[in-house]
Design a protein around this motif. Sequence first.
Motif, PDB file in Angstrom:
ATOM      1  N   ILE A 359       0.811  -1.221   0.000  1.00 27.59           N
ATOM      2  CA  ILE A 359       0.000   0.000   0.000  1.00 27.59           C
ATOM      3  C   ILE A 359       0.847   1.276   0.000  1.00 27.59           C
ATOM      4  O   ILE A 359       0.341   2.356  -0.292  1.00 27.59           O
ATOM      5  CB  ILE A 359      -0.960   0.021   1.223  1.00 27.59           C
ATOM      6  N   ILE A 361       3.480   4.438   1.361  1.00 28.59           N
ATOM      7  CA  ILE A 361       3.293   5.515   2.351  1.00 28.59           C
ATOM      8  C   ILE A 361       3.309   6.847   1.600  1.00 28.59           C
ATOM      9  O   ILE A 361       4.167   7.064   0.731  1.00 28.59           O
ATOM     10  CB  ILE A 361       4.443   5.518   3.383  1.00 28.59           C
ATOM     11  N   PHE A 415      12.693  -0.135   2.133  1.00 31.23           N
ATOM     12  CA  PHE A 415      13.419   0.333   3.321  1.00 31.23           C
ATOM     13  C   PHE A 415      14.865  -0.097   3.186  1.00 31.23           C
ATOM     14  O   PHE A 415      15.159  -1.247   2.852  1.00 31.23           O
ATOM     15  CB  PHE A 415      12.812  -0.277   4.597  1.00 31.23           C
TER      16      PHE A 415
HETATM   17  P1  ADP Z   1       3.393  -0.676  13.276  1.00 27.83           P
HETATM   18  O1  ADP Z   1       3.685  -1.542  14.430  1.00 27.83           O
HETATM   19  O2  ADP Z   1       2.120   0.076  13.376  1.00 27.83           O
HETATM   20  O3  ADP Z   1       3.616  -1.305  11.976  1.00 27.83           O
HETATM   21  P2  ADP Z   1       5.788   0.748  12.723  1.00 27.83           P
HETATM   22  O4  ADP Z   1       6.528   1.690  13.562  1.00 27.83           O
HETATM   23  O5  ADP Z   1       6.461  -0.488  12.314  1.00 27.83           O
HETATM   24  O6  ADP Z   1       4.449   0.472  13.460  1.00 27.83           O
HETATM   25  O7  ADP Z   1       5.350   1.529  11.448  1.00 27.83           O
HETATM   26  C1  ADP Z   1       4.778   2.814  11.540  1.00 27.83           C
HETATM   27  C2  ADP Z   1       3.810   3.067  10.426  1.00 27.83           C
HETATM   28  O8  ADP Z   1       4.525   3.112   9.171  1.00 27.83           O
HETATM   29  C3  ADP Z   1       2.838   1.958  10.265  1.00 27.83           C
HETATM   30  O9  ADP Z   1       1.683   2.241  10.997  1.00 27.83           O
HETATM   31  C4  ADP Z   1       2.545   1.950   8.784  1.00 27.83           C
HETATM   32  O10 ADP Z   1       1.448   2.772   8.487  1.00 27.83           O
HETATM   33  C5  ADP Z   1       3.770   2.532   8.142  1.00 27.83           C
HETATM   34  N1  ADP Z   1       4.597   1.486   7.491  1.00 27.83           N
HETATM   35  C6  ADP Z   1       5.649   0.857   8.007  1.00 27.83           C
HETATM   36  N2  ADP Z   1       6.168  -0.033   7.111  1.00 27.83           N
HETATM   37  C7  ADP Z   1       5.428   0.065   6.014  1.00 27.83           C
HETATM   38  C8  ADP Z   1       5.442  -0.579   4.745  1.00 27.83           C
HETATM   39  N3  ADP Z   1       6.352  -1.493   4.426  1.00 27.83           N
HETATM   40  N4  ADP Z   1       4.491  -0.235   3.833  1.00 27.83           N
HETATM   41  C9  ADP Z   1       3.579   0.716   4.133  1.00 27.83           C
HETATM   42  N5  ADP Z   1       3.497   1.361   5.308  1.00 27.83           N
HETATM   43  C10 ADP Z   1       4.394   1.037   6.238  1.00 27.83           C
END
Ligand code: ADP
Length: 424
Positions: A359, A361, A415
Amino acid sequence: MSLLSSILILFMAYIINDVNVNSVKDLLVETVKTNVNEIDYTDSGLVLSNDFKYHTNGVSTLIYSANNTLLVGQVPVGFDSVPDFENGQIKSIDIGGSRYLIVDFRISFNFEADYWVRGVIELANPFHISGNVIKAALITVPVFVILMGIGTYLILKRSFKPLYKTIETADSISEAKDLKGRIDTKDSNKEFNDLRNSYNKMLGRLEASFDREKRFVSDASHELRTPISIIQGACEYSIRYEDTYEEKVETIAIISRQSNKISRLISQLLNITRLDRDDVKLDFKNSDLSELVNSICKDYEVTCKVEDGLTAHIDETLISVLISNLIENAVKYGNGQEVIVEAYGRDDEIIIKVEDNGIGIGEEDLHKIWDRFYQVDLSRNNNSAGLGLSMVKRIAEIHQGYLTVESELNKGSKFFFHLKKISC
Ligand code: ADP
């Protein structure tokens, strides 16, 4: 100051005395030599010219025969002995409590007659000279010390004024318990300005850290309150309205899910706090990163492209947590599409890349995802608390590495974890 002044005065008294003795010696020799030039000898005996000075500048000139009989001149009062004659020698002689300087010159006329010309001068008492200096000093030194004291006090008072102002402001900040206050840095000199700036910087850091702490506690309580409320609601509803076994099993399943969430949250909070407080025992060693990444990929069953022989100085447990978190997110937000993990070396860095086609960010959220409890969209995943990436970031910092992210909404995210190849 008093001690230094006393030492200085004694030194001055010594020097003055020394200079005085030397100038008296010069005067004595000079006067006697001049008188020697005024002595002549004729058949009738010694002849003294009119310029012969019997007593001048305190010097008495005496002429003795070769057998020590005084022929010319008047011996100074008190100088009642006839010390041995030595040609050209200046001697210092103490007689009757006075000190005299004498010098003798032997004069011969046609080998017929030998005479001794003796110059005698009484030296002023050295204690009188030093005494005068000390008397003068006794008056001037206290005045000097008092003036210096007053001057020093005024200068110090003036230069410490900014410090007292700083202390006053610091006290008022601490009394008001308000870290927002800052010390005015306008009207002080450079040193105090530097001190005030450092103090203000420290206050700024403290304020930011207290704010972070407050936010953390309130976010953590909020995150914990939600599942607890759900559990409480489910229990009350079940007690009041649920009769059948199936309904109660469904409620128990809700309670179990929420307690799992609470448990996960608490352990994440604990981990983060420990990492923050450097309360984790680190076990850094040179490790085969290629092997580590491969084994994590196998656990999560994701595609893995890893260069062989990548070694780095790491704590394997923490790096496993970092990579697992990135993979879990990629799986969680990856729309069920393929997740690819790559590890490769570039210049002096090792890069671990976790890529998904999920999805993504939005650009406005990209810099916030590293903040604690930040979740891009709460409806995305209500099973997590937004703590994973902040922990990942802290682990990267502990390894002196850093993270970057490239992402596009609805297309996917990449990432990157950058780590030094070997840093022993
Ligand atoms: P969570 O435990 O909610 O996943 P993180 O700190 O790992 O918390 O991530 C923070 C936010 O970043 C998440 O709520 C998500 O919306 C976004 N996020 C992290 N990794 C991804 C990814 N690979 N793809 C899309 N959104 C991501």
